[in-house]
Design an enzyme around this catalytic site. Sequence first.
Site, PDB file in Angstrom:
ATOM      1  N   SER A 138       0.819  -1.214   0.000  1.00  0.00           N
ATOM      2  CA  SER A 138       0.000   0.000   0.000  1.00  0.00           C
ATOM      3  C   SER A 138       0.846   1.256   0.000  1.00  0.00           C
ATOM      4  O   SER A 138       0.352   2.316  -0.365  1.00  0.00           O
ATOM      5  CB  SER A 138      -0.969   0.060   1.191  1.00  0.00           C
ATOM      6  OG  SER A 138      -0.787  -0.952   2.100  1.00  0.00           O
ATOM      7  N   HIS A 148      -3.219  -3.274  -6.078  1.00  0.00           N
ATOM      8  CA  HIS A 148      -3.617  -2.818  -4.741  1.00  0.00           C
ATOM      9  C   HIS A 148      -5.103  -3.108  -4.534  1.00  0.00           C
ATOM     10  O   HIS A 148      -5.966  -2.462  -5.116  1.00  0.00           O
ATOM     11  CB  HIS A 148      -3.311  -1.315  -4.614  1.00  0.00           C
ATOM     12  CG  HIS A 148      -3.518  -0.784  -3.240  1.00  0.00           C
ATOM     13  ND1 HIS A 148      -4.197   0.375  -2.972  1.00  0.00           N
ATOM     14  CD2 HIS A 148      -3.126  -1.269  -2.033  1.00  0.00           C
ATOM     15  CE1 HIS A 148      -4.212   0.591  -1.667  1.00  0.00           C
ATOM     16  NE2 HIS A 148      -3.575  -0.394  -1.080  1.00  0.00           N
ATOM     17  N   GLU A 197      -6.454  -1.215  -7.764  1.00  0.00           N
ATOM     18  CA  GLU A 197      -5.593  -0.244  -8.444  1.00  0.00           C
ATOM     19  C   GLU A 197      -4.447  -1.043  -9.071  1.00  0.00           C
ATOM     20  O   GLU A 197      -3.749  -1.782  -8.360  1.00  0.00           O
ATOM     21  CB  GLU A 197      -5.052   0.788  -7.448  1.00  0.00           C
ATOM     22  CG  GLU A 197      -6.117   1.744  -6.930  1.00  0.00           C
ATOM     23  CD  GLU A 197      -5.560   2.747  -5.917  1.00  0.00           C
ATOM     24  OE1 GLU A 197      -5.679   3.947  -6.162  1.00  0.00           O
ATOM     25  OE2 GLU A 197      -5.015   2.323  -4.881  1.00  0.00           O
ATOM     26  N   ASN A 221      -6.011   6.140  -1.672  1.00  0.00           N
ATOM     27  CA  ASN A 221      -5.595   6.612  -0.347  1.00  0.00           C
ATOM     28  C   ASN A 221      -5.386   8.122  -0.312  1.00  0.00           C
ATOM     29  O   ASN A 221      -5.575   8.746   0.726  1.00  0.00           O
ATOM     30  CB  ASN A 221      -4.356   5.860   0.143  1.00  0.00           C
ATOM     31  CG  ASN A 221      -4.756   4.524   0.760  1.00  0.00           C
ATOM     32  OD1 ASN A 221      -5.886   4.367   1.236  1.00  0.00           O
ATOM     33  ND2 ASN A 221      -3.856   3.556   0.753  1.00  0.00           N
TER      34      ASN A 221
HETATM   35  N1  LIG Z   1      -4.853  -4.409   5.539  1.00  0.00           N
HETATM   36  C1  LIG Z   1      -5.328  -3.717   4.503  1.00  0.00           C
HETATM   37  O1  LIG Z   1      -6.446  -3.185   4.514  1.00  0.00           O
HETATM   38  C2  LIG Z   1      -4.497  -3.597   3.251  1.00  0.00           C
HETATM   39  C3  LIG Z   1      -5.066  -3.046   2.092  1.00  0.00           C
HETATM   40  C4  LIG Z   1      -4.306  -3.001   0.913  1.00  0.00           C
HETATM   41  C5  LIG Z   1      -3.009  -3.485   0.916  1.00  0.00           C
HETATM   42  N2  LIG Z   1      -2.458  -4.000   2.073  1.00  0.00           N
HETATM   43  C6  LIG Z   1      -1.103  -4.544   2.002  1.00  0.00           C
HETATM   44  O2  LIG Z   1      -1.174  -5.961   1.916  1.00  0.00           O
HETATM   45  C7  LIG Z   1      -0.002  -6.541   2.508  1.00  0.00           C
HETATM   46  C8  LIG Z   1      -0.404  -7.531   3.576  1.00  0.00           C
HETATM   47  O3  LIG Z   1      -1.180  -6.874   4.538  1.00  0.00           O
HETATM   48  P1  LIG Z   1      -2.123  -7.663   5.564  1.00  0.00           P
HETATM   49  O4  LIG Z   1      -3.020  -6.638   6.166  1.00  0.00           O
HETATM   50  O5  LIG Z   1      -2.683  -8.865   4.894  1.00  0.00           O
HETATM   51  O6  LIG Z   1      -1.028  -8.117   6.652  1.00  0.00           O
HETATM   52  P2  LIG Z   1      -1.079  -9.351   7.668  1.00  0.00           P
HETATM   53  O7  LIG Z   1      -0.134  -9.018   8.760  1.00  0.00           O
HETATM   54  O8  LIG Z   1      -2.513  -9.674   8.014  1.00  0.00           O
HETATM   55  O9  LIG Z   1      -0.515 -10.583   6.809  1.00  0.00           O
HETATM   56  C9  LIG Z   1       0.807 -10.698   6.391  1.00  0.00           C
HETATM   57  C10 LIG Z   1       1.113 -12.172   6.288  1.00  0.00           C
HETATM   58  O10 LIG Z   1       2.400 -12.317   5.678  1.00  0.00           O
HETATM   59  C11 LIG Z   1       3.031 -13.418   6.303  1.00  0.00           C
HETATM   60  N3  LIG Z   1       4.472 -13.356   6.096  1.00  0.00           N
HETATM   61  C12 LIG Z   1       5.364 -12.515   6.666  1.00  0.00           C
HETATM   62  N4  LIG Z   1       6.616 -12.788   6.232  1.00  0.00           N
HETATM   63  C13 LIG Z   1       6.508 -13.814   5.350  1.00  0.00           C
HETATM   64  C14 LIG Z   1       7.429 -14.548   4.580  1.00  0.00           C
HETATM   65  N5  LIG Z   1       8.741 -14.261   4.641  1.00  0.00           N
HETATM   66  N6  LIG Z   1       6.967 -15.531   3.795  1.00  0.00           N
HETATM   67  C15 LIG Z   1       5.657 -15.825   3.727  1.00  0.00           C
HETATM   68  N7  LIG Z   1       4.713 -15.157   4.461  1.00  0.00           N
HETATM   69  C16 LIG Z   1       5.145 -14.172   5.251  1.00  0.00           C
HETATM   70  C17 LIG Z   1       2.644 -13.293   7.776  1.00  0.00           C
HETATM   71  O11 LIG Z   1       2.853 -14.497   8.482  1.00  0.00           O
HETATM   72  C18 LIG Z   1       1.172 -12.887   7.665  1.00  0.00           C
HETATM   73  O12 LIG Z   1       0.315 -14.010   7.649  1.00  0.00           O
HETATM   74  C19 LIG Z   1       0.826  -5.363   3.029  1.00  0.00           C
HETATM   75  O13 LIG Z   1       1.765  -5.005   2.056  1.00  0.00           O
HETATM   76  C20 LIG Z   1      -0.224  -4.260   3.200  1.00  0.00           C
HETATM   77  O14 LIG Z   1       0.327  -2.960   3.139  1.00  0.00           O
HETATM   78  C21 LIG Z   1      -3.179  -4.084   3.224  1.00  0.00           C
END
Ligand SMILES: NC(=O)c1ccc[n+]([C@@H]2O[C@H](COP(=O)([O-])OP(=O)(O)OC[C@H]3O[C@@H](n4cnc5c(N)ncnc54)[C@H](O)[C@@H]3O)[C@@H](O)[C@H]2O)c1
Length: 281
Positions: free
Chosen positions: A117, A140, A152, A190
């Site tokens: 993001s 995204h 996006e 955003n």
């Molecule tokens: N939360 C939101 O609303 C949102 C919206 C758009 C984009 N994002 C982006 O999406 C991505 C994930 O966000 P999220 O909210 O799902 O986070 P999250 O913390 O819920 O999930 C991340 C996952 O990645 C795993 N992980 C970490 N290191 C790893 C590795 N080396 N190998 C494999 N898996 C690994 C973790 O164990 C975890 O399950 C981020 O880049 C975030 O910025 C989030």
Amino acid sequence: MTDTVGVLGAGLMGREIALVFALAGHPVILIDLTQDALDAARARLAEIVGKAVARGLMPADAPAALDRIATATDPAAVAPCAFVTEAVYEDEGVKAQVLAAADTAMAPGAILATNTSTIPITALAAHVRAERRAQFIGTHYFSPVSRMRLVEVIPGHFTAPATVEATRARMAAIGKTPVTVKDVPGFAVNRLLHVLMIEAVRLVEEGVATPEDIDIACRLGLGHPMGPFELMDATTSSLCLQAQEIMFDAYGERFRPRPLLKARVRAGLTGGRGRPGWRTA
Ligand SMILES: NC(=O)c1ccc[n+]([C@@H]2O[C@H](COP(=O)([O-])OP(=O)(O)OC[C@H]3O[C@@H](n4cnc5c(N)ncnc54)[C@H](O)[C@@H]3O)[C@@H](O)[C@H]2O)c1
């Protein structure tokens, strides 16, 4: 299009990205650090699909899609995938490691997408080999991914036009609506969202209206499904502050986080995970 796709990271976003591809008929390889994390993701998906079927939001055969999701703990398991989405922690170091491992395993020409993001797509492209960069792109998604239709699509400096077209076609094929956006901080959504949130906090600081009434105003006056304070609680005020700080660095005054938001985050009033927020006790 039912080729195998990969998803790196089985958290909030990754598990539902896996789900939407599986619902569209793709075999999916979902990867996380531990089998426990993957089992938890599968259990959560079963719950989400069960509820959606009960409410008539997904077809009765939707649970069968979960059988199309295979799991693995080694990022090299994405080797057979023509399209891989990275959704691990928002940390460039962690993403760098995972992207490099996936890139090395993937076939030439396969597309590697990131769901970051806030990290520039071109910065993340530096972590894959030069020969992958034309097939490296941002996708995204919005939470909850199984319900929110927008994606996006963000080409980086090296992304080939054919990769943009192929990615947009994939998004449409899984029922999403893609919009192509330049690789700028906050992308488009955003930037729009945080201008609204910053002004909403300013209204509260000035005593113009309460958070409750501003949420009502946005729902009933602007047709938003959720008001800005409900949304800050859902996504956490700390994440909102972090996003605003990044955009303040990039664009200056118009994204300066409000003092009240900073004070509330310092006080632990962030919302999320049972913490008190603007609207939640
Ligand atoms: N939360 C939101 O609303 C949102 C919206 C758009 C984009 N994002 C982006 O999406 C991505 C994930 O966000 P999220 O909210 O799902 O986070 P999250 O913390 O819920 O999930 C991340 C996952 O990645 C795993 N992980 C970490 N290191 C790893 C590795 N080396 N190998 C494999 N898996 C690994 C973790 O164990 C975890 O399950 C981020 O880049 C975030 O910025 C989030």
